[in-house]
Design an enzyme around this catalytic site. Sequence first.
Site, PDB file in Angstrom:
ATOM      1  N   ASN A   3       2.164   9.270   3.710  1.00 17.36           N
ATOM      2  CA  ASN A   3       3.394   9.333   3.844  1.00 17.36           C
ATOM      3  C   ASN A   3       4.282   9.539   2.470  1.00 17.36           C
ATOM      4  O   ASN A   3       5.516   9.708   2.802  1.00 17.36           O
ATOM      5  CB  ASN A   3       3.959   8.243   4.643  1.00 17.36           C
ATOM      6  CG  ASN A   3       3.243   8.215   6.189  1.00 17.36           C
ATOM      7  OD1 ASN A   3       3.163   9.250   6.634  1.00 17.36           O
ATOM      8  ND2 ASN A   3       3.012   7.056   6.493  1.00 17.36           N
ATOM      9  N   THR A   4       3.616   9.540   1.564  1.00 20.55           N
ATOM     10  CA  THR A   4       3.933   9.807   0.146  1.00 20.55           C
ATOM     11  C   THR A   4       3.423  11.238  -0.205  1.00 20.55           C
ATOM     12  O   THR A   4       2.444  11.105  -0.425  1.00 20.55           O
ATOM     13  CB  THR A   4       3.877   8.641  -0.667  1.00 20.55           C
ATOM     14  OG1 THR A   4       4.625   7.708  -0.213  1.00 20.55           O
ATOM     15  CG2 THR A   4       4.611   9.279  -2.328  1.00 20.55           C
ATOM     16  N   GLY A  27       6.919   6.220   5.163  1.00 16.55           N
ATOM     17  CA  GLY A  27       7.243   6.655   3.509  1.00 16.55           C
ATOM     18  C   GLY A  27       7.362   5.426   2.612  1.00 16.55           C
ATOM     19  O   GLY A  27       8.536   5.457   1.887  1.00 16.55           O
ATOM     20  N   PHE A  28       6.811   4.344   2.821  1.00 14.99           N
ATOM     21  CA  PHE A  28       7.062   3.460   1.597  1.00 14.99           C
ATOM     22  C   PHE A  28       8.486   2.905   1.711  1.00 14.99           C
ATOM     23  O   PHE A  28       9.330   2.754   0.750  1.00 14.99           O
ATOM     24  CB  PHE A  28       6.600   3.686   0.380  1.00 14.99           C
ATOM     25  CG  PHE A  28       5.143   3.737   0.131  1.00 14.99           C
ATOM     26  CD1 PHE A  28       4.328   3.344   1.198  1.00 14.99           C
ATOM     27  CD2 PHE A  28       4.563   4.336  -1.097  1.00 14.99           C
ATOM     28  CE1 PHE A  28       2.926   3.312   1.062  1.00 14.99           C
ATOM     29  CE2 PHE A  28       3.322   4.072  -1.334  1.00 14.99           C
ATOM     30  CZ  PHE A  28       2.318   3.870  -0.429  1.00 14.99           C
ATOM     31  N   PHE A  38       3.547  -4.235   7.835  1.00 17.37           N
ATOM     32  CA  PHE A  38       4.257  -4.936   8.446  1.00 17.37           C
ATOM     33  C   PHE A  38       5.418  -5.935   8.071  1.00 17.37           C
ATOM     34  O   PHE A  38       6.665  -5.722   8.574  1.00 17.37           O
ATOM     35  CB  PHE A  38       3.519  -6.187   9.373  1.00 17.37           C
ATOM     36  CG  PHE A  38       4.150  -6.926  10.573  1.00 17.37           C
ATOM     37  CD1 PHE A  38       3.934  -6.275  11.993  1.00 17.37           C
ATOM     38  CD2 PHE A  38       4.991  -8.082  10.665  1.00 17.37           C
ATOM     39  CE1 PHE A  38       4.392  -6.790  12.921  1.00 17.37           C
ATOM     40  CE2 PHE A  38       5.247  -8.582  11.741  1.00 17.37           C
ATOM     41  CZ  PHE A  38       5.333  -7.907  13.061  1.00 17.37           C
ATOM     42  N   ASP A  39       5.169  -6.620   6.954  1.00 15.78           N
ATOM     43  CA  ASP A  39       6.208  -7.395   6.155  1.00 15.78           C
ATOM     44  C   ASP A  39       6.328  -6.846   4.741  1.00 15.78           C
ATOM     45  O   ASP A  39       5.751  -7.077   3.855  1.00 15.78           O
ATOM     46  CB  ASP A  39       5.750  -8.757   5.881  1.00 15.78           C
ATOM     47  CG  ASP A  39       6.704  -9.603   5.356  1.00 15.78           C
ATOM     48  OD1 ASP A  39       7.976  -9.343   4.991  1.00 15.78           O
ATOM     49  OD2 ASP A  39       6.787 -10.929   5.191  1.00 15.78           O
ATOM     50  N   LYS A  40       7.263  -5.710   4.918  1.00 13.28           N
ATOM     51  CA  LYS A  40       7.166  -4.826   3.721  1.00 13.28           C
ATOM     52  C   LYS A  40       8.076  -5.401   2.480  1.00 13.28           C
ATOM     53  O   LYS A  40       7.679  -5.189   1.374  1.00 13.28           O
ATOM     54  CB  LYS A  40       7.952  -3.399   4.045  1.00 13.28           C
ATOM     55  CG  LYS A  40       7.162  -2.593   4.855  1.00 13.28           C
ATOM     56  CD  LYS A  40       8.116  -1.113   5.309  1.00 13.28           C
ATOM     57  CE  LYS A  40       7.440  -0.216   6.117  1.00 13.28           C
ATOM     58  NZ  LYS A  40       6.293   0.351   5.214  1.00 13.28           N
ATOM     59  N   ASN A  72       2.941   6.435  12.324  1.00 21.82           N
ATOM     60  CA  ASN A  72       4.027   6.286  11.440  1.00 21.82           C
ATOM     61  C   ASN A  72       4.093   7.115  10.307  1.00 21.82           C
ATOM     62  O   ASN A  72       2.949   7.450   9.614  1.00 21.82           O
ATOM     63  CB  ASN A  72       4.151   4.711  10.865  1.00 21.82           C
ATOM     64  CG  ASN A  72       3.356   4.604   9.271  1.00 21.82           C
ATOM     65  OD1 ASN A  72       3.895   4.851   8.506  1.00 21.82           O
ATOM     66  ND2 ASN A  72       2.102   4.255   9.447  1.00 21.82           N
ATOM     67  N   THR A 110       3.948  -2.247   1.412  1.00 20.68           N
ATOM     68  CA  THR A 110       3.810  -1.718   0.029  1.00 20.68           C
ATOM     69  C   THR A 110       5.149  -1.691  -0.674  1.00 20.68           C
ATOM     70  O   THR A 110       6.039  -1.108   0.019  1.00 20.68           O
ATOM     71  CB  THR A 110       3.195  -0.168   0.134  1.00 20.68           C
ATOM     72  OG1 THR A 110       2.034  -0.183   0.809  1.00 20.68           O
ATOM     73  CG2 THR A 110       3.115   0.312  -1.364  1.00 20.68           C
ATOM     74  N   ASN A 129      -6.830   2.669   5.466  1.00 21.68           N
ATOM     75  CA  ASN A 129      -5.533   2.798   5.910  1.00 21.68           C
ATOM     76  C   ASN A 129      -5.590   3.642   7.040  1.00 21.68           C
ATOM     77  O   ASN A 129      -6.362   3.819   8.006  1.00 21.68           O
ATOM     78  CB  ASN A 129      -4.626   3.682   4.615  1.00 21.68           C
ATOM     79  CG  ASN A 129      -3.478   3.287   4.440  1.00 21.68           C
ATOM     80  OD1 ASN A 129      -2.541   3.164   5.354  1.00 21.68           O
ATOM     81  ND2 ASN A 129      -2.975   3.131   3.393  1.00 21.68           N
ATOM     82  N   GLY A 186      -7.890  -1.024  13.822  1.00 21.63           N
ATOM     83  CA  GLY A 186      -8.251  -1.146  15.183  1.00 21.63           C
ATOM     84  C   GLY A 186      -8.830  -2.370  15.597  1.00 21.63           C
ATOM     85  O   GLY A 186      -9.579  -2.430  16.544  1.00 21.63           O
ATOM     86  N   GLY A 192      -4.418   1.644  14.927  1.00 19.25           N
ATOM     87  CA  GLY A 192      -4.720   0.996  16.112  1.00 19.25           C
ATOM     88  C   GLY A 192      -5.949   1.192  16.730  1.00 19.25           C
ATOM     89  O   GLY A 192      -6.843   1.781  15.830  1.00 19.25           O
ATOM     90  N   SER A 202      -1.811   6.043   1.383  1.00 24.51           N
ATOM     91  CA  SER A 202      -0.930   6.322   2.497  1.00 24.51           C
ATOM     92  C   SER A 202      -0.665   7.848   2.675  1.00 24.51           C
ATOM     93  O   SER A 202      -0.407   8.350   1.655  1.00 24.51           O
ATOM     94  CB  SER A 202       0.424   5.451   2.287  1.00 24.51           C
ATOM     95  OG  SER A 202       1.648   6.204   3.207  1.00 24.51           O
ATOM     96  N   LYS A 227      -7.438   0.059  -1.750  1.00 24.40           N
ATOM     97  CA  LYS A 227      -7.387   0.288  -0.426  1.00 24.40           C
ATOM     98  C   LYS A 227      -7.363   1.880   0.092  1.00 24.40           C
ATOM     99  O   LYS A 227      -6.742   2.620  -0.853  1.00 24.40           O
ATOM    100  CB  LYS A 227      -5.742  -0.050   0.282  1.00 24.40           C
ATOM    101  CG  LYS A 227      -6.037   0.056   1.731  1.00 24.40           C
ATOM    102  CD  LYS A 227      -4.639  -0.712   2.216  1.00 24.40           C
ATOM    103  CE  LYS A 227      -4.702  -0.498   4.065  1.00 24.40           C
ATOM    104  NZ  LYS A 227      -3.502  -1.168   4.309  1.00 24.40           N
TER     105      LYS A 227
END
Length: 354
Positions: free
Chosen positions: A186-187, A122-123, A72-74, A119, A94, A246, A294, A265, A184, A217
């Site tokens: 996405n990488t 991708g970092f 949320f706060d990257k 999402n 991240t 994650n 969730g 979620g 993640s 994580k």
Amino acid sequence: MFQMDYEKIKPLFFKLDPEYAHHLVTAMLQTGEAVPQLFNRWVEKNFVDDERLHQTIFSRTFLNPVGLAAGFDKDAQMIRSMTAMGFGYTEVGTVTPKPQPGNPAPRLWRHVKEESLQNAMGFNNRGSLYMERKLKKRFPYVTPIGVNIGKNKATAERDALKDYEHGIRVFRNLCDYLVINISSPNTPGLRDLQNEKFIEALFGMAKALTDKPILLKIAPDMENEQAVALCSKAVESGADGIIATNTSIDYSLVAQPKEVGGISGKAIREKSFELFDAVASELFGKTVLISVGGIDSGYEAYRRIRAGASLVQVFTGLVYKGPELAGTINRTLLKLLEKEGFSHISEAIGADRR
């Protein structure tokens, strides 16, 4: 923003592209931070500070157990805002050594019926130097700060350890705990690092560099036995805690998935809980356990706590429930503690394990 009925303004946000909406909220929160009277009113309205929820973890006092999950706060731009929204701690990132734009847009989607997000970011972040500057202005802050570190997309798998070493060296004195993100989706190739050999090398390196608490994580898409073995190896190798979980690449969880990215979620609630419960059955009492995935109510947070979580985290729930979510969860936790005859949250942690 905090004084408005979120259910009335949510349809307006949901007409916007999800990523644009996030940038808009970021700007609104930063504007609120700059007005002391407004900021103090937010804190008074949302932050629950009750001794029954206080815990000392990682040598810091957590005034309540509800934290903001990474993502949320990257870039560590909203730490004060998260306190105003009632969070007992904030995990930023991240963050990667070098700035990177992330994957091409569109890369964030809502699954409204399932109250979930998907999402493929991708970092995307401004890099370690930017975050280092931001944290130097904030740390130590009134509530604990965790830094979630990852590797750059362009970094080869054989060199991944160097990226994590960089993150540890930069942030070890600018946070209360560090998180190793190898989960993640996405990488490319990142989840391949979820193996015992890499975990042993990673925490061997990390513990030689710092005595700062370092957590792992994990992804929710492993078999329970694999997750337990991996987390046990991490703890044996020096990990100070486990964060589960994650986002998920189980696209069957939503009706109209994109074939890329990770789902978060309500759709992953049971999947996340099942894996957390399996890990807790082995590691409760041996390390700090944090549950995420969730969680959007005090009742769900309490289920995770009874299963063994000392702390919980939320993210997607904010999008669907609004900025008062952390305060609502904490007030519900207090009611549930009282209902079950517990005088302190520590009595409820792991109650289902005993």
